[in-house]
Write an enzyme that holds these catalytic residues in place. Structure first.
Site, PDB file in Angstrom:
ATOM      1  N   GLY A   4       0.815  -1.176   0.016  1.00  0.00           N
ATOM      2  CA  GLY A   4       0.042  -0.144   0.011  1.00  0.00           C
ATOM      3  C   GLY A   4       0.654   1.226   0.003  1.00  0.00           C
ATOM      4  O   GLY A   4       1.987   1.307   0.140  1.00  0.00           O
ATOM      5  N   HIS A   5       0.295   2.281  -0.197  1.00  0.00           N
ATOM      6  CA  HIS A   5       0.767   3.549  -0.401  1.00  0.00           C
ATOM      7  C   HIS A   5       1.634   4.145   0.815  1.00  0.00           C
ATOM      8  O   HIS A   5       1.093   3.993   2.052  1.00  0.00           O
ATOM      9  CB  HIS A   5      -0.152   4.808  -0.902  1.00  0.00           C
ATOM     10  CG  HIS A   5      -1.463   4.793   0.141  1.00  0.00           C
ATOM     11  ND1 HIS A   5      -1.496   5.439   0.930  1.00  0.00           N
ATOM     12  CD2 HIS A   5      -2.578   4.190  -0.026  1.00  0.00           C
ATOM     13  CE1 HIS A   5      -2.704   5.281   1.702  1.00  0.00           C
ATOM     14  NE2 HIS A   5      -3.451   4.402   0.955  1.00  0.00           N
TER      15      HIS A   5
END
Length: 348
Positions: A247-248
């Protein structure tokens, strides 16, 4: 190739060998194979003493063995040449490289590739059919870009990095030297950033960067997202299996191993040498310390200290998980005993 020639290539990694006992028994080795599939002319290996029974059944001509005199004697008795080493599996990996090298195209730029005039392409680069390289991209020396790869604007790709067919590298991505990105992987696409409002979801633009340090391997159909601000970073020599989601804003340390279908939400931080087995899930902002290990399908919702081995959902220390698992299979009997105790109590 003679067994003695292979032995010579291994150098000091081989701590002992059968040629010291019988130098004339030096068979021709034509390839490598798993010990239960090996035939005459094959080199195989035994990793640990508990797999030693395979020596009595294998058709291999040569074996890489641990430093175990009983296993060496068993191979000698069957007329199988051998060499010993503290790490048989590691040496077997080197043996495979003697007999097999992956396909590596010669440097060229295919006429169907679309390369923006502002892109900078290094020396001895291969760019295959239908590759698209957009403005401001920098490709290092000796890089290989296989067919149908798309590289968005302002991406940097390091020396000798390999991009396999049909992977996609989005803008604001920096990939170091000696990396390998396999087919279907997407590096630097927009993170999953949406803010709830009374009228729906407001998209938060993902203006950050995605950085892969040197020697990172990303396998097929994995995704590493860029964040709204800051960077998503994967440390040097980390290896990522198929179908992994990072994820970011996540920060992955050096030398980590992340197995298939593992997924982590935004802002996760892994220390160095962390191992995540298949289908591990990690919640937002969780921190995992150096050297920690999560077994398959572990669900991690809180921080994990360095060196801890965890299992289960929610995650608990592995030793506790084993105790819980042992009790789980006995729950029906425990439930029946509880009902009987309740009946006796009610009737007393």
């Amino acid at each position: 190739m003679k067994f003695s020639e292979i032995l010579h290539q291994f150098g000091d990694a081989a701590t002992g060998h059968s040629l010291s006992v019988n130098p004339k028994h030096d068979p021709e080795i034509t390839g490598v194979a798993a010990i239960d599939e090996a035939n005459n002319g094959n080199l195989s290996y035994v990793e640990k003493a508990k797999f030693g029974s395979s020596i009595a059944k294998t058709n291999a001509s040569a074996l890489i063995l641990p430093q175990d005199e009983k296993l060496q004697a068993a191979a000698q008795e069957r007329g199988i040449v051998w060499l010993s080493t503290p790490e048989p599996r590691l040496l077997f990996a080197r043996a495979i490289a003697i007999f097999y090298q992956p396909y590596r195209p010669l440097p060229e730029i295919h006429q169907s590739a679309v390369i923006h005039s502002t892109a900078k392409i290094g020396n001895d680069v291969y760019i295959g059919p239908h590759v698209v390289i957009e403005q401001g991209v920098e490709v290092g020396n000796g890089a290989i870009i296989h067919p149908n790869v798309v590289v968005y604007p302002d991406v940097k790709i390091g020396d000798r990095t390999i991009l396999h067919a049909n992977c996609t590298i989005h803008e604001r991505t920096q990939i170091g030297a000696d990396c390998v990105i396999h087919s279907g992987a997407v590096i630097g696409a927009e993170g999953f950033g949406f803010v709830p409002t009374r009228t729906g979801w407001l998209k938060m633009e993902q203006s950050g960067y995605t950085v892969l340090e040197d020697g990172v391997v990303v396998s097929c159909n994995s995704a590493i997202d860029r964040p709204a601000v800051g960077e998503t970073r994967v440390g040097r020599n980390t290896v990522i299996d198929n179908l992994v989601q990072i994820g970011h804003g996540s920060q992955i340390g050096a030398g980590c191993a992340i197995a298939g279908q593992a997924g982590m939400a935004g802002g996760v931080k892994l220390g160095n040498r962390v191992i995540l087995a298949g289908q591990v899930g990690i919640a937002n902002q969780v921190k995992i310390g150096d050297g920690a290990i999560a077994s398959a399908q572990t669900g991690i919702h809180s921080d994990v200290p360095p060196g801890e081995i965890i299992s289960g959902t929610p995650a608990v220390p592995h030793k506790l998980y084993l105790k819980v698992s042992a009790i789980y299979s006995r729950l029906p009997d425990i439930y029946q005993s509880l009902k009987e105790l309740q009946r006796k109590f009610n009737n007393s």
